[in-house]
Every structure is written in C-alpha cells, then in structure tokens.
Design a protein around this motif. Structure first.
Motif, short mmCIF file in Angstrom:
data_model
loop_
_atom_site.label_atom_id
_atom_site.label_comp_id
_atom_site.label_asym_id
_atom_site.label_seq_id
_atom_site.Cartn_x
_atom_site.Cartn_y
_atom_site.Cartn_z
N GLU A 120 -2.07 -6.11 -7.87
CA GLU A 120 -1.40 -4.83 -7.83
C GLU A 120 -1.77 -4.02 -6.59
OE1 GLU A 120 -3.59 -1.41 -9.79
OE2 GLU A 120 -4.07 -3.09 -11.08
N LEU A 121 -2.90 -4.39 -6.00
CA LEU A 121 -3.40 -3.57 -4.91
C LEU A 121 -3.17 -4.19 -3.53
CD1 LEU A 121 -6.59 -2.79 -6.87
CD2 LEU A 121 -4.87 -1.12 -6.22
N THR A 122 -2.45 -5.32 -3.52
CA THR A 122 -2.24 -5.97 -2.23
C THR A 122 -1.08 -5.31 -1.52
OG1 THR A 122 -2.02 -7.77 -3.79
CG2 THR A 122 -2.78 -8.34 -1.64
N VAL A 123 -1.39 -4.27 -0.82
CA VAL A 123 -0.35 -3.56 -0.06
C VAL A 123 -0.77 -3.60 1.39
CG1 VAL A 123 0.75 -1.36 0.31
CG2 VAL A 123 0.20 -2.09 -1.99
N ARG A 168 9.40 3.88 -2.26
CA ARG A 168 9.03 2.53 -2.69
C ARG A 168 7.62 2.18 -2.23
NH1 ARG A 168 13.14 -2.37 -1.43
NH2 ARG A 168 14.67 -0.90 -2.23
N GLY A 222 4.96 -3.41 -8.14
CA GLY A 222 5.02 -2.66 -6.89
C GLY A 222 5.81 -3.38 -5.81
N THR A 252 -1.72 3.09 -9.00
CA THR A 252 -2.40 2.11 -9.85
C THR A 252 -1.35 1.51 -10.79
OG1 THR A 252 -2.87 3.66 -11.63
CG2 THR A 252 -4.50 3.50 -9.87
N ARG A 293 0.49 12.14 -7.23
CA ARG A 293 -0.08 11.13 -6.33
C ARG A 293 0.97 10.64 -5.33
NH1 ARG A 293 -4.15 9.29 -3.93
NH2 ARG A 293 -4.31 7.07 -3.57
N LEU A 294 2.21 10.49 -5.80
CA LEU A 294 3.29 10.07 -4.90
C LEU A 294 3.46 11.08 -3.77
CD1 LEU A 294 6.04 8.81 -7.40
CD2 LEU A 294 4.66 7.43 -5.84
N LEU A 333 5.17 4.10 -4.31
CA LEU A 333 5.06 3.53 -5.67
C LEU A 333 4.15 2.30 -5.68
CD1 LEU A 333 8.78 3.81 -6.83
CD2 LEU A 333 6.83 4.78 -8.05
N ARG A 375 1.65 1.84 -4.02
CA ARG A 375 0.24 2.20 -3.86
C ARG A 375 -0.35 2.91 -5.06
NH1 ARG A 375 -2.06 2.33 1.03
NH2 ARG A 375 -2.87 4.44 0.85
#
Lengths: 202, 408
Positions: free
Chosen positions: A97-100, A123, A46, A130, A171-172, A126, A128
């Motif tokens: 993967e979830l560190t946004v 981007r 991501g 899974t 989801r996007l 994307l 965000r």
C-alpha cells in the motif's frame, strides 16, 4: 506462538472441498464479476494494479474455500477485500500500500488547473493515504455506502467511520495543496466526535 | 466543487480506466489455492523461503505520518539479546522467533471476597522496539508481529480486538457470541482459536471455597463451554461445545483449561485428567485421536520443532546437572540433551529458547533465578538473551514470556 505446518500425509483431494459443480459456478462468478471487483481492488490499492490483482486473488481464494456455503458471493468477496486491505497484520499488503514512487506533483493554483489534472492530483494524493483511510473513502464515495453500512463492513463504530473520513479528507488537502481552493466536504463542516477504538495508553 | 466530489470523480475515473482481467483468472485462483494448501501442510522450508522472498524486495516506506517501519524489520540480526534486562525493555529475538510480549501475574482481591488472577502485559511496540505496558486482560501475537489479538475487561470477553502493533490501537473488533478468555493465532495467522467460558476462569469465588493448608479460601469454578475458530479476515466464528474434563465426582484440575493449536493447525487440543491426558478436536468440533505427529509431545512448551522432526522435551537433569531432553518426534526416543531448565520455544530447527539458571547457583532456591537463553542442538553453547528474572517496580512479579514468529 504458532508453529509451522507439516505434511499430514493425507492426499490433496481430501482437503479440497469444492466439487466440479462448485468449480464451474466459481468460474462463472469470476468471469461475470471480476472486472467490477477489480475496479474496487485497484482503488483500495491506491492504483497499483498488481497489488490489486493480488488482493482480489487472495479474497477469491478465501471465498473458494467455502464456495458452496456462501449465499451472496459478491458481498462476501467485497467484505474480504475491504477488511483484508484494512488489516495491517499481513505484511505484504501493508508494504504494497505504501509503494508510491513520487509525491503528487504540484500543478499550480487550483483556478489554473483543469478538472482532469485536478483528478490526477487527487489520485496521487489518494495513493499516499493509509490503507485504512483510503478504504473508508472508497466505501463512502465510490461505493456510495452510508456510514452505518461502512461501519458494519469494517467492524468498527459509525464514529470511527466519520472521524476517519474527516481525517482522510484533511490529509488529502495536506498532501495536495492544490486542492485547497475546493469547498469543504459536508463531513468537514461540522465538528466530528472521535469514537476511535480503545487506545492503549497505560 | 467540493473535495468529496473530486474524490468521487477521481475514483470513478480511475476505476473506469481498468482493462479487464486476463481470461483464466478463476483457474489461476484455484491453482494458487491448491498450491497454498499444499504449502501450508508441507513442511516449513517452502514457507520460509517464500517469506524471505517477500521480505527482500521491501521498499522504504513513505507517505502518511502513521506509516513507520516496524522495529522488527529495522533490526533483523539473527540474535538480539539484552542480558542486562529483566523484565526486558528492548526487543529480544533469536532466529525466527522473538519475545513478542511478556506478562506478570497478580492476585487481586475483590470487595466480595473473591480474587482474580490478573495479568499485566508488556507488549512489543513496533514503533520503538521496546516493550510497553498495556492494559489488556489477555493477548496473543500473530506470526510476523504486526497484529496482536487482545481481550479487554474482566474475562470472558464478548469481543476480540485486532491491535496494530505499530500504532498500539485496535484496528477492528470482532464480536463473539460466546465469552472468550483465551485466544491464539493459528500457525498461518489466518484464524484465531478462542477458548470460551461462562465465568472468568481466573476468578476464585468466595462462595465456592477450597481448603488451602487447612484454611478456607475462594475456590475455582469449572465453566469452560467450548472453543471457537474465528476467521480473521471475515470475522466468522464457529463455536463448538467442549466443556472441560471432570471425573465421576465432578473433580477438575484447573478452572482455566485452554485449547491450543496443534503444530499443523489442523486440530486443537487441551489437557484432561486421564489417559492420554490430552484431547484433540478437529476444526468441525469432532473429537479425533492424537495425531501421529503429536504423539510424543510432552508438557514442555517448546513442543515440535518448525520442521516437525524434534520435540523440545522435559527436564532431564540428574543430581546437580541441569538439562532437558530433545526427542525424536517419530519414535519418541531421546536424541540428545541441552543445558536448559525448561524448553520454551524453537528459534529454528536447530536452536531452542529456554529458561536457564546460573550454573554456579542452580541448587535450591537458585533454581528460580533464571534467564532466557538460546541453546543449540549438539552443542554446549549457551547465549544469554535476558537478565535473570526478578520482580521490578513496574512489573511486580515474575515475568512469563509470549513468543511469536518474527516473519509472517
């Protein structure tokens, strides 16, 4: 349950199976292919470069363990990259993967947004998804692989690839309403049977 | 423009922006590999420290609806006990170990006269922190309790599922060439040990009758073929032929004789019917002797402590006394005893989880009325972790625990 390891008293050299020639060919491979592999790893992560380097490093460590027995190193490393990213059993990947930091910013109506901005919005969206959703999209749209090949790599059914692709695109759109004005993808235009793996619902 | 075209463009643009890796990346990889190998084989302290370090900087999870923080991350209390629950409903844990699942046995009669000893599992649901009844034929939980390896249908199974303990769904199926009836994660969680059979080891066959108390009943068949070591990431399976032990007349003890990992994950072992009553194989399928570290490990499930110095040993009570011994792994000598009936799993290097009966009612049949307790070496302290075992409507049978490491 598993137990933790302890010293077996064997010298380290006896446990490293890669000889000097193996190390040389491993270095050559990494020098030649790591940039391409890193690109994939960044997309899978991501956009998190540090997570991507860790992901690639881990995949290469796995490959190094059996270096002289691998026929197609690049395919092997890629497969580990994809599967490692999808497997959620390993804590650190799942966390990364979830560190946004921020949700994608609203950039106004689609018709007023330049292509480059739209790609940035995409981007963010994307990032965000899974790991599983993002991996399927990377395989389908970046690696341009057919559904059957994606299914083979991820060890799931074609139906699962299809339904995951469908859900990921939906989801996007939900994450970035700016994308709403875009035309639907081919995969979204036909109803998609869901052949998800067995569900545990007693 | 379609949404998939934009996905394609955005991915390509992002990929093209990446600067190359620093030179010497290959050497970094090789160095890390060497360090990890050292760490895997060099005692628990370093590994535990590393895990703790990873756990500290956990960002709050955000994003997609499927992403929730696992229940075992939400409650990191040293001891999570539910002395009012049996079978357990909410997560039980102590130190570095948790009750990841439990199961009850049931003998199910078949129309052809056979019967099958089936298991019904309650598996920790990491979304709710409660045990949920699941219909897998067999399962094991990986260190860290994010993933369970599951087998479906009648055993032996032709594939191993990797189940996400948050969603309760199988993320991936690993097909196997040899039918599997037992799986166990390696100590580092990177490999699966599968015991392979040609027939269901839990089935008793009417056409292989055995005499039980003078009555003919369906009997077991020895069908173990060997074991497979499966790489979790790649799904690669290496199978080794290893039928179960039989004596010269073809007598065997159990139809199910599973292989298990040794403490260091370098070998696997199973029981046999003659001295030394255990056989060890390396991961290439070659027979080895008993590793020095495993020499004094007995039948008690707890086995070696995390640092490998102590062994949770056999029952050692005399008369009315209920106790089990703690043994020095190096010498085989008893170090002390703890007030537990059966030592099940180490919580850390000083504490062990055991079955314990009610001290006032331990004699006679009361021996079977037991609960999970936490015992501390060198102390009489007993912490009740569950209520006493009894059957319930949901789980009509005595429950058996499945433990896993809480942190990966």
């Amino acid at each position: 349950m598993g137990h933790r390891g302890r010293d077996t008293g064997l010298p380290e050299e006896e446990k490293v199976t890669m000889d000097a020639a193996g190390q040389e060919s491993f270095r050559e491979f990494v020098a030649g292919r790591s940039s391409a592999l890193l690109k994939t790893a960044v997309l899978l992560s991501g956009g998190d470069r540090h997570a991507a380097e860790d992901l690639l490093q881990n995949a290469l460590i796995k490959a190094a363990g059996r270096w002289q027995r691998i026929d197609e190193p690049e395919a092997y490393v890629r497969q580990i990259l994809y599967r490692q990213q999808v497997s959620r059993w390993r804590l650190k990947w799942r966390r990364r993967e979830l560190t946004v930091a921020e949700p994608p910013e609203s950039a106004g109506a689609a018709d007023g947004v330049a292509g480059v901005e739209l790609r940035l919005v995409m981007r963010g969206a994307l990032a965000r998804l899974t790991a599983r959703q993002r991996t399927v999209l990377v395989l389908r749209y970046f690696e341009d692989l057919p559904e059957a090949e994606v299914a083979r790599i991820l060890g799931c059914s074609v139906g699962t690839v299809r339904s995951t692709t469908h859900r990921s695109l939906a989801r996007l759109r939900a994450l970035a309403p700016e994308l709403g004005a875009l035309g639907p993808a081919a995969v979204e235009q036909k109803p998609s049977a869901d052949f998800s793996p067995v569900e545990v619902r007693p | 423009m379609n949404v998939d075209e934009l996905v394609r463009d955005a991915l390509r643009e992002q990929a093209d922006e990446q600067s190359p890796l620093a030179s010497g990346f290959a050497d970094r990889v090789l160095a890390v590999r060497r360090r990890r190998r050292n760490r895997t084989i060099a005692g628990a302290a370093a590994a535990t420290a590393a895990v703790v370090a990873v756990a500290v900087g956990v960002p709050a999870l955000s994003g997609g609806g499927e992403d929730v923080r696992p229940a075992s991350e939400m409650n990191k209390s040293d001891i999570i006990a539910h002395p009012d629950q049996s079978p357990p409903k909410n997560m039980i844990a102590a130190g570095d170990t948790a009750l990841a699942a439990f199961f009850v046995y049931d003998l199910v009669k078949q129309s052809n006269g056979d019967n099958i000893r089936t298991r019904t599992y309650g598996l920790l649901d990491q979304k709710t922190g409660k045990y949920r009844k699941v219909k897998w034929a067999f399962l094991d939980v990986a260190p860290g309790m994010r993933t369970a390896a599951v087998l479906e249908g009648e055993l032996p199974a032709k594939r191993i599922g990797l189940l996400d303990m948050i969603t309760g769904k199988v993320d991936r199926w690993i097909p196997v060439d040899h039918g599997v009836a037992f799986v166990e994660f390696s100590p580092d969680g990177q490999k699966l040990l599968a015991t392979t059979y040609s027939k269901n080891p839990d089935r008793n066959f009417a056409d292989h009758p055995q005499s039980v108390n003078g009555k003919e009943e369906p009997g077991p068949v020895a069908s173990r073929t060997g074991f497979s070591v499966v790489d979790v990431d790649t799904g690669e399976e290496k199978w080794h032929k290893a039928p179960q032990w039989k004596d010269e007349w073809g007598f065997f003890y159990n139809s199910r004789e599973d292989f298990q990992w040794s403490h260091d994950g370098e070998t696997v072992w199973s029981d046999t019917g003659e001295e030394p009553f255990k056989e060890f194989y390396d991961l290439n399928g070659d027979k080895t002797g008993i590793p020095d570290s495993e020499k004094y490990v007995s039948y008690a499930k707890a086995g070696l402590s995390p640092n490998g110095k102590l062994i949770g040993g056999e029952f050692a009570g005399r008369g009315e006394e209920i106790s089990s011994e703690i043994v020095d792994a190096r010498t085989g000598e008893r170090v002390t005893t703890v007030p537990g009936q059966q030592l099940l799993a180490w919580a850390d290097d000083e504490r062990v989880i055991a079955w314990g009966c009610d001290p006032k009612r331990c004699g006679g049949k009361g021996e079977f009325r037991n609960q999970l307790i936490l015992l501390t070496i060198g102390s009489d302290k007993v912490v009740q972790l569950s209520d006493f075992r009894k059957a319930s409507a949901d789980y009509p049978g005595r429950w058996e625990p499945v433990f896993a490491e809480r942190w990966s």
